[in-house]
Structure formats: C-alpha cells, structure tokens
Write an enzyme that holds these catalytic residues in place. Structure first.
Site, PDB file in Angstrom:
ATOM      1  N   ASP A  66       0.974  -1.355  -0.067  1.00  0.00           N
ATOM      2  CA  ASP A  66       0.025   0.170   0.127  1.00  0.00           C
ATOM      3  C   ASP A  66       0.866   1.098   0.255  1.00  0.00           C
ATOM      4  O   ASP A  66       1.801   1.271  -0.725  1.00  0.00           O
ATOM      5  CB  ASP A  66      -0.818  -0.010   1.194  1.00  0.00           C
ATOM      6  CG  ASP A  66      -2.135   1.203   1.264  1.00  0.00           C
ATOM      7  OD1 ASP A  66      -2.859   1.065   0.533  1.00  0.00           O
ATOM      8  OD2 ASP A  66      -1.939   1.999   2.078  1.00  0.00           O
ATOM      9  N   TYR A  75      -2.539  10.238   3.638  1.00  0.00           N
ATOM     10  CA  TYR A  75      -3.718  10.765   2.867  1.00  0.00           C
ATOM     11  C   TYR A  75      -3.573  12.284   2.348  1.00  0.00           C
ATOM     12  O   TYR A  75      -3.971  12.674   1.305  1.00  0.00           O
ATOM     13  CB  TYR A  75      -4.952  10.496   3.558  1.00  0.00           C
ATOM     14  CG  TYR A  75      -5.111   9.038   3.780  1.00  0.00           C
ATOM     15  CD1 TYR A  75      -5.745   8.383   2.623  1.00  0.00           C
ATOM     16  CD2 TYR A  75      -4.733   8.280   4.809  1.00  0.00           C
ATOM     17  CE1 TYR A  75      -5.611   6.799   2.695  1.00  0.00           C
ATOM     18  CE2 TYR A  75      -4.794   6.869   4.914  1.00  0.00           C
ATOM     19  CZ  TYR A  75      -5.538   6.051   4.010  1.00  0.00           C
ATOM     20  OH  TYR A  75      -5.466   5.029   3.850  1.00  0.00           O
ATOM     21  N   HIS A 102      -7.291  -6.500  -0.628  1.00  0.00           N
ATOM     22  CA  HIS A 102      -6.231  -5.520  -0.514  1.00  0.00           C
ATOM     23  C   HIS A 102      -5.157  -5.731   0.654  1.00  0.00           C
ATOM     24  O   HIS A 102      -3.915  -5.509   0.837  1.00  0.00           O
ATOM     25  CB  HIS A 102      -6.904  -4.310   0.156  1.00  0.00           C
ATOM     26  CG  HIS A 102      -5.955  -2.997   0.231  1.00  0.00           C
ATOM     27  ND1 HIS A 102      -5.409  -2.517  -0.927  1.00  0.00           N
ATOM     28  CD2 HIS A 102      -5.715  -2.049   1.348  1.00  0.00           C
ATOM     29  CE1 HIS A 102      -4.686  -1.422  -0.512  1.00  0.00           C
ATOM     30  NE2 HIS A 102      -4.759  -1.059   0.614  1.00  0.00           N
ATOM     31  N   TYR A 138     -13.048   7.127   0.347  1.00  0.00           N
ATOM     32  CA  TYR A 138     -12.433   7.482   1.658  1.00  0.00           C
ATOM     33  C   TYR A 138     -11.311   8.253   1.355  1.00  0.00           C
ATOM     34  O   TYR A 138     -10.888   9.169   2.287  1.00  0.00           O
ATOM     35  CB  TYR A 138     -12.099   6.119   2.215  1.00  0.00           C
ATOM     36  CG  TYR A 138     -10.945   5.439   1.826  1.00  0.00           C
ATOM     37  CD1 TYR A 138      -9.738   5.582   2.487  1.00  0.00           C
ATOM     38  CD2 TYR A 138     -10.942   4.465   0.779  1.00  0.00           C
ATOM     39  CE1 TYR A 138      -8.731   5.021   1.885  1.00  0.00           C
ATOM     40  CE2 TYR A 138      -9.934   4.164   0.119  1.00  0.00           C
ATOM     41  CZ  TYR A 138      -8.809   3.926   0.752  1.00  0.00           C
ATOM     42  OH  TYR A 138      -7.620   3.294   0.097  1.00  0.00           O
TER      43      TYR A 138
END
Length: 318
Positions: free
Chosen positions: A103, A230, A291, A147
């Site tokens: 990720d 993020y 994931h 998200y």
C-alpha cells in the site's frame, strides 16, 4: 512470534520501533507497512523469510505503532519516512537490502530506490505499483466520496472517527478495505457509516489480531496516519524528470483488491505502461486476493516472496 525481537533506534530525532527476526549475518529484508497497519501486518512474512535464511526487519513508521510521533504530525512528509528508512538501515549497518512494501509503504519504497539505488537488492510491492509523476493529479482520478478524498479534508476524518472508540474505527477500516468494492460514501454519510454494526471481521483476521492493532493505535492515534499518506497524495509521484527503477521488482496484486478499481490504475499495470518506470517488473495476480492479500493468503504470498528472494539473493553482499 515469540522469537521476534523488538528494539528502538534513535533516528532523526525520534525513537523508532523495529521488529526483527533472523541472523544479523543473513541477507536483509525490510518490510514497510501501509494503513491501518503496523509492523504486525508482516508477522507471517517475517517468519517465512527468517526460516528461509534471511534477516527480517519491520519498522513502525514515525507516528505509527510503538514509534514516536513527530512533534508536529501535520508537517510529516513522505521524505521523512524515506529518510527514516535509510537511517534505520544505517543504524543496523545494512548496506544492501530487499524492500517489501504494501500500500502506501510502496510510496516510500520506490522513491527510496530512486534515491539509494545502491542500497536496494530488489523490491516487492503489494497492492500498489510505482506511481508516475503527477499520479493523482494527471493519471488516476479518485471518485467523489472515496474514503481517500474524504480523509484528505482536514478535520473530516477526525470528526468521523471521533464518534467511535479506536477499536470500532480500526475494525471498520479492516472490514471496508477487505472488500472488493471501493469504499465510497454518499453525500450525506461518512466513511464509518459504510459498515453496518455487527459486520464480522474478515475470516483471516482474528479478534486477537485486531487487538494488537487497536492497542497500538490507541497509543499513536491517527494524526500522522491521516497526514501521511492521505493529505499528501496529490504530491505523490517522483519529481525526477525521467524516473526509472532499475532494480528487479515483483508486484503482487489481489484480484479482488478494490484499489485497482480506481479509474486508470488497473490499465496502467496491465497495459505495461508501468514498465516505462519499472522495466524489470514482474506482476503476479492472486485469485480472490483482497487489499490485505499477504494476511489473507500468507502461504501463497510467502511462496512468491521466497522465490523472488532466492532468485535475487546473489545481488546482496552480506
């Protein structure tokens, strides 16, 4: 698990936690986690590579797990994590290493390889390919309500998460990220609202596993995690004019990983465009994989990892 050693390294002004297994004289493998993970996400892989004769090293990034948080989490950057990774290896006197990343950990691994190619024996990325320059500004369009876009807004995730205890937040994120559909909220709902009460954990994650993550997020909170990755995603993508990863690379993708439904991402890999930047990449798709494919199907993923390490171990001088 009880043989995994834990130490703290003073790195760039912070005390960072590192889990370690295997002989110091063995070729080294460093594992870089994603979100909502910590070192523990690599438990199955650490044991497998150590049993195969490698030294497994799994740090908690700054602001995650048992590692110190930076004084101002909102100023944390990907560069901090890249520099921390280099400093950890220097502290452990490791001159060359295999890098395994999942990720957003891959957003650290690939730039690390560009900046320190002499330190990298090979790269294994799970769930995320090399991100081209301007990845999330020119290449891949994040849908409204996803998200990622919600959590980019300062204060929004904090308000959403703040309605629940840490255990519920971490549980909900694991449930959402284990599904094959992108977690997208409607205009009048928040991301936590997407999980119905009493929804069970995925079958491969036990309550005991969940408690490990929860205990450490109760310590660290989410301030650094919301900043990196993020709130910095628009900056992801090498700033070099013609970035190219020369190291041997393996990309492992779960066929049911929601991330590859982000418009453009799956085609970027399958068309071979990614090989403009990572010419020596092999890609393996895991049927039914989510994931969290490395936790969901650890034996299969470990076989892929060990085959890659065995084929490339001649690139490491211990």
């Amino acid at each position: 698990m009880d043989q995994i050693a834990h130490k703290f390294l003073q790195v760039n002004g912070l005390k960072l936690h590192v889990a370690e297994l295997g002989s110091e004289s063995s070729p080294a493998v460093i594992f870089l986690h994603g979100f909502p993970e910590i070192w523990y996400t690599w438990r199955h892989q650490m044991i497998a590579v150590a049993n195969a004769g490698f030294r497994a090293i799994a740090p908690d990034f700054r602001g995650y797990g048992l590692s110190d948080s930076p004084a101002e989490p909102e100023k944390a950057s990907f560069d901090d994590l890249i520099n921390d990774t280099a400093s950890i290896l220097d502290s452990l006197a490791i001159s060359k290493v295999f890098v395994i990343a999942k990720d957003f950990g891959a957003m650290v691994a690939y730039p690390f390889a560009l900046l320190h190619p002499h330190k990298v024996a090979g790269i294994i990325a799970l769930g995320l390919p090399f991100m081209p320059p301007g990845a999330f500004t020119h290449h891949f369009v994040l849908p409204e309500g996803l998200y990622v876009r919600r959590w980019q807004e300062p204060g929004r995730a904090e308000a959403d998460f703040g309605r629940f205890d840490i255990k519920t937040v971490v549980r909900n994120i694991y449930i959402l990220f284990s599904q094959s559909e992108m977690p997208i909220a409607n205009e009048n709902e928040e991301i936590m609202d997407l999980v119905k009460p009493l929804t069970p954990l995925p079958s491969w994650l036990t309550e005991e596993d969940l408690s490990v993550y929860v205990d450490l997020y109760e310590k660290s909170g989410f301030r650094t995690a919301l900043q990196v990755p993020y709130r910095l995603l628009q900056m992801v993508g090498s700033t070099l004019q013609d970035p190219k990863i020369e190291a041997q690379t393996l990309l492992i993708i779960g066929e049911e990983d929601y991330a590859f439904k982000i418009p453009g991402l799956d085609e970027y890999v399958k068309s071979g465009e990614v090989k403009k930047y990572v010419p020596n990449q092999e890609t393996i798709y895991v049927p039914g994989g989510s994931h969290f494919v490395h936790e969901q199907f650890p034996d299969h993923v470990n076989e892929c990892i060990l085959a890659f390490l065995d084929n490339n171990k001649h690139r490491v001088v211990v």
